[in-house]
Every structure is written in C-alpha cells, then in structure tokens.
Design an enzyme around this catalytic site. Structure first.
Site, PDB file in Angstrom:
ATOM      1  N   THR A  44       5.944  -1.721  18.874  1.00  0.00           N
ATOM      2  CA  THR A  44       5.379  -0.745  17.952  1.00  0.00           C
ATOM      3  C   THR A  44       4.062  -1.242  17.363  1.00  0.00           C
ATOM      4  OG1 THR A  44       7.593   0.036  17.372  1.00  0.00           O
ATOM      5  CG2 THR A  44       5.828   0.574  15.846  1.00  0.00           C
ATOM      6  N   HIS A 103       5.055   4.883   6.617  1.00  0.00           N
ATOM      7  CA  HIS A 103       4.270   5.111   7.836  1.00  0.00           C
ATOM      8  C   HIS A 103       4.256   6.585   8.229  1.00  0.00           C
ATOM      9  CE1 HIS A 103       5.383   0.702   9.037  1.00  0.00           C
ATOM     10  NE2 HIS A 103       4.650   0.776   7.933  1.00  0.00           N
ATOM     11  N   TRP A 112       0.853  -1.180   0.000  1.00  0.00           N
ATOM     12  CA  TRP A 112       0.000   0.000   0.000  1.00  0.00           C
ATOM     13  C   TRP A 112       0.898   1.243   0.000  1.00  0.00           C
ATOM     14  CZ3 TRP A 112       0.923   3.291   4.025  1.00  0.00           C
ATOM     15  CH2 TRP A 112       1.416   2.761   5.220  1.00  0.00           C
ATOM     16  N   GLU A 171       8.139   7.751  13.761  1.00  0.00           N
ATOM     17  CA  GLU A 171       8.275   7.165  12.424  1.00  0.00           C
ATOM     18  C   GLU A 171       9.116   8.052  11.517  1.00  0.00           C
ATOM     19  OE1 GLU A 171       7.089   4.265  11.431  1.00  0.00           O
ATOM     20  OE2 GLU A 171       5.678   3.717  13.016  1.00  0.00           O
ATOM     21  N   GLU A 211       9.065   1.124   5.972  1.00  0.00           N
ATOM     22  CA  GLU A 211       8.736   1.934   7.136  1.00  0.00           C
ATOM     23  C   GLU A 211       8.534   3.402   6.771  1.00  0.00           C
ATOM     24  OE1 GLU A 211       8.458   1.259  10.411  1.00  0.00           O
ATOM     25  OE2 GLU A 211       8.959  -0.862  10.475  1.00  0.00           O
ATOM     26  N   ASP A 257       2.269  -3.971   9.287  1.00  0.00           N
ATOM     27  CA  ASP A 257       3.644  -3.901   8.778  1.00  0.00           C
ATOM     28  C   ASP A 257       4.640  -4.202   9.885  1.00  0.00           C
ATOM     29  OD1 ASP A 257       3.084  -3.333   6.157  1.00  0.00           O
ATOM     30  OD2 ASP A 257       3.834  -1.279   6.190  1.00  0.00           O
ATOM     31  N   GLU A 258       4.420  -3.591  11.046  1.00  0.00           N
ATOM     32  CA  GLU A 258       5.350  -3.780  12.156  1.00  0.00           C
ATOM     33  C   GLU A 258       5.392  -5.246  12.603  1.00  0.00           C
ATOM     34  OE1 GLU A 258       7.208  -1.424  12.680  1.00  0.00           O
ATOM     35  OE2 GLU A 258       6.169   0.463  12.391  1.00  0.00           O
ATOM     36  N   GLU A 310       9.920  -3.751  17.377  1.00  0.00           N
ATOM     37  CA  GLU A 310       8.926  -3.933  16.329  1.00  0.00           C
ATOM     38  C   GLU A 310       7.636  -4.517  16.894  1.00  0.00           C
ATOM     39  OE1 GLU A 310       9.881  -3.235  12.370  1.00  0.00           O
ATOM     40  OE2 GLU A 310      10.042  -1.932  14.114  1.00  0.00           O
ATOM     41  N   HIS A 368       7.545  -7.116  10.164  1.00  0.00           N
ATOM     42  CA  HIS A 368       8.956  -6.819  10.392  1.00  0.00           C
ATOM     43  C   HIS A 368       9.461  -7.490  11.670  1.00  0.00           C
ATOM     44  CE1 HIS A 368       8.229  -2.948   7.871  1.00  0.00           C
ATOM     45  NE2 HIS A 368       8.410  -4.008   7.124  1.00  0.00           N
TER      46      HIS A 368
END
Length: 386
Positions: free
Chosen positions: A222, A169, A85, A128, A166, A251-252, A219, A255
């Site tokens: 977060t 974000h 995205w 971020e 990242e 996403d975090e 991560e 990761h």
C-alpha cells in the site's frame, strides 16, 4: 491496511463478487462451490468449506506471553492524536472568505490530471473506505482479538488505534476527489457500499501467524502504491494531491514497520510455524482487500482497476515480487533454522519465489508490448474510457 493495489495480477483468477441484497437461489456444482444466482447481478461463487481457526489452541499462549513485548515494541509505531495530521489540514477552509477561491484553485489543478490517474486514486480511496472490514478481520483473529470492544491489551489497542489512523486516509481522499469535480461521486459511493457489504477473505483462517504475514505484505504494498501515485500526480502539477498521497504512504510505511516487526519476533520464538505460515500465504497469493469491488455494472472492475494501475506504474507484479523480497530479507528467512522438513521446504519456496515472479512478469511485459491496450469505460469517471 487501508490496503491497496497489493495482489499479484492473475488474469484467470475466479473472484467472489459483491452481492446485491435480493432474493437468490442456490445451486451446487461438481467443483465443490456453491453458486448464488441472483437476478441482474454477477454470480457469487463460494467454496463450500472455508478453513477457520487453524492455529492450534496451545499457540494462544505465545501471543499472551508477547503482550508486554508488543506494548514496548509495536505501539511505538502509533502516533498520538494531537500529533497526527487531519484531513482538514489539506482542504479548503469552509470558514474562510477565500473558501470558494480555494476550491477554484483546486479544480484548476485537477484539470491537468488525466482520467487514468483518477481511476487509480478512486480505487485507492474505495479501498481505504472499506476500513470496517479490515478491523473486523483482526478482531476475529485468535490470540489478538478485542474481546470487549475496548480491551486494554496491546493487541486490541493497536488494532483500534491503527484503524483510527487509517480512517483519515479515506476521509481525506474522499473529500478531495469530491471537490475536484472530476469523478462521479455516486458511482464510487455505490462501489464503497458494495465492497463493505461483500467483506473480504484474505484466507488468514483466524490465525495470527497468517494474519500478520498478510498485513505486513499489504501495508508495504500500500505504501508503494500511494507513493507511486504521489510521484505521478506531481508530474501533472497537482502538488497538493501529491502531498496527500505521500502522507498516506508515510502512514502505511509506519504501520508496516509495526506488523513486520511482529512477524520478525515470531520467527525468533517459533520459526517453524512462522515459516509455514509465510509459505502458506504466498502459495495462496496475497489478495488485495478490495478484490471484491463492484460498482453495480462492471463485473471485472477490480481487474480493470489493476490493469490501469499496472500500466501507469502505480503497482505491478514486479512490485509484488519486490515486496516479498524485502520481507524475506528483513525477516532474514534464509538464516532461519527450521526444525522440520516441511519448514525447510517452505523456506526454499519463499526464498526462491521473488525471482520466479520477476521472470514471469518480464515475459508477460514482453508479450504485452505486442498487444494494444484495450480501453475500458469506468463509471468512476462518468463512463469515460481509460
């Protein structure tokens, strides 16, 4: 890391403050720190010595030997750019005739979200946006650094692609918060500049064992923080903003899977060193990468931000303990056979720490019930009290 509310709250912690770029004088204290005195700015206290390059040189070969493993097992947690995205997917379309109507709808939703939620969202966004610092931390870590800036090794490939993912974000949160009209853009833009200029010291010592424990913890923490922000924002009716926070949290989590898998592998091939690294990072406490945040006026900005997040249930000491317990379980720390007595002591320490933190947090929560929370003015929301 585009890392967030991830440090164990410590009311008495002495933090390094973001420097203003001006003339300064040095004084030396009896406590082994150098204090930089600068006009009209907080003191910058620094230890006179900092540990660097603590990994023995012979351990470098371990990370060289793991490159093919990392190629197959770590890079899989990245997504192709065309399948990711992008921030514009969730923002008003500037080439649309309905652009201004879309902004009005966004601002109407934003009015229902309380100021304390925006304080947390701005804190997330500021963290971020300090992404250059986090990439720098990995690129100076022995055994995994990007030697040329475009190295083809899987360690360097991961760091660059992780940074690129990242980066979306901060871009998305920045633009969305700007369009809400609810936050003082100049105030948090100053905060970002101060934070990037200040850097960070996670006390990873250019040591990949320490660095990967740190990133695994950060991560996951977060992801929890963004996920809780999504839940609270949804309760106040801004479903689009809740979706944004949820996507970042996802996403975090992805990761986190990559980083924690690396540490799990290190426990398999070098259990003693990895156990000692885990215990070392937890004794030093995992510091939030934005613990040096400063807006030019509030010397305790991070503490105030952390208190707001804790009160809202976005991130607290209990979450810190839960993250650690998850990692102890995922890495099967209790089952690790450590050959040295120091490793066994470290094992006992890390396995018992989550329950001790929860006991301390419970007592602190009970005491807090008897005290009224003190409101604080945040420049991020036009100096309104939160």
């Amino acid at each position: 890391m585009a890392l967030n509310m991830c440090s164990l709250p410590q009311a008495s912690t002495v933090r390094v403050r973001a420097p203003k770029f001006c003339m300064m004088t040095l004084t030396h204290s009896s406590k082994g720190v150098t204090t930089l005195k600068k006009p009209n700015s907080p003191k910058l206290e620094m230890p006179e010595t900092q540990v660097t390059h603590s990994m023995p040189p012979e351990k470098l070969e371990i990370f060289k030997s793991l490159e093919s493993w990392a190629e197959e097992n770590v890079l899989m947690h990245l997504k192709p750019v065309e399948k990711c995205w992008q921030p514009q997917d969730f923002l008003p379309q500037p080439n649309s005739e309905e652009f201004y109507d879309q902004i009005k709808e966004l601002q109407a939703r934003a009015k229902e979200v309380p100021d304390d939620h925006y304080v947390v969202l701005v804190g997330h966004m500021v963290t971020e946006e300090a992404l250059p610092t986090y990439q720098t931390m990995l690129n100076i870590t022995d055994g995994i650094k990007d030697g040329t800036g475009a190295s083809p090794t899987p360690w360097a490939t991961w760091t660059r692609a992780w940074t690129a993912e990242e980066n979306r974000h901060g871009n998305l949160l920045n633009k969305y918060l700007y369009l809400t009209g609810r936050v003082d853009m100049r105030a948090f833009e100053k905060t970002i500049q101060y934070l990037i200029g200040s850097g960070m010291n996670p006390k990873a010592e250019n040591n990949p064992y320490l660095a990967f424990v740190y990133t695994s913890f950060q991560e996951r923490a977060t992801a929890i923080s963004h996920g809780n922000a999504a839940r609270l924002t949804k309760q106040h009716g801004d479903l689009k903003l809740a979706q944004i926070c949820g996507l970042i949290a996802a996403d975090e989590k992805r990761h986190e899977a990559g980083y924690s898998k690396i540490v799990k592998k290190l426990f398999e091939i070098d259990p003693d060193t990895t156990m000692l690294a885990f215990a070392d990072m937890m004794r030093k406490k995992i510091a939030m990468p934005a613990h040096l945040m400063y807006d030019g006026s509030d010397d305790c900005l991070f503490d105030h931000f952390a208190a707001a997040a804790s009160r809202l249930g976005v991130y607290s000491a209990r979450d810190y303990a839960d993250v650690m317990q998850f990692l102890v379980d995922y890495w099967e720390v209790e089952k690790v056979t450590s050959p040295s007595s120091e490793g066994r002591k470290a094992q006992e320490y890390v396995c018992g720490l989550p329950s001790r933190i929860k006991m301390i947090e419970q007592r602190a929560s009970e005491r807090a019930k008897d005290n009224n929370a003190t409101s604080v003015a945040f420049s991020w929301v036009y100096d309104r009290n939160v």
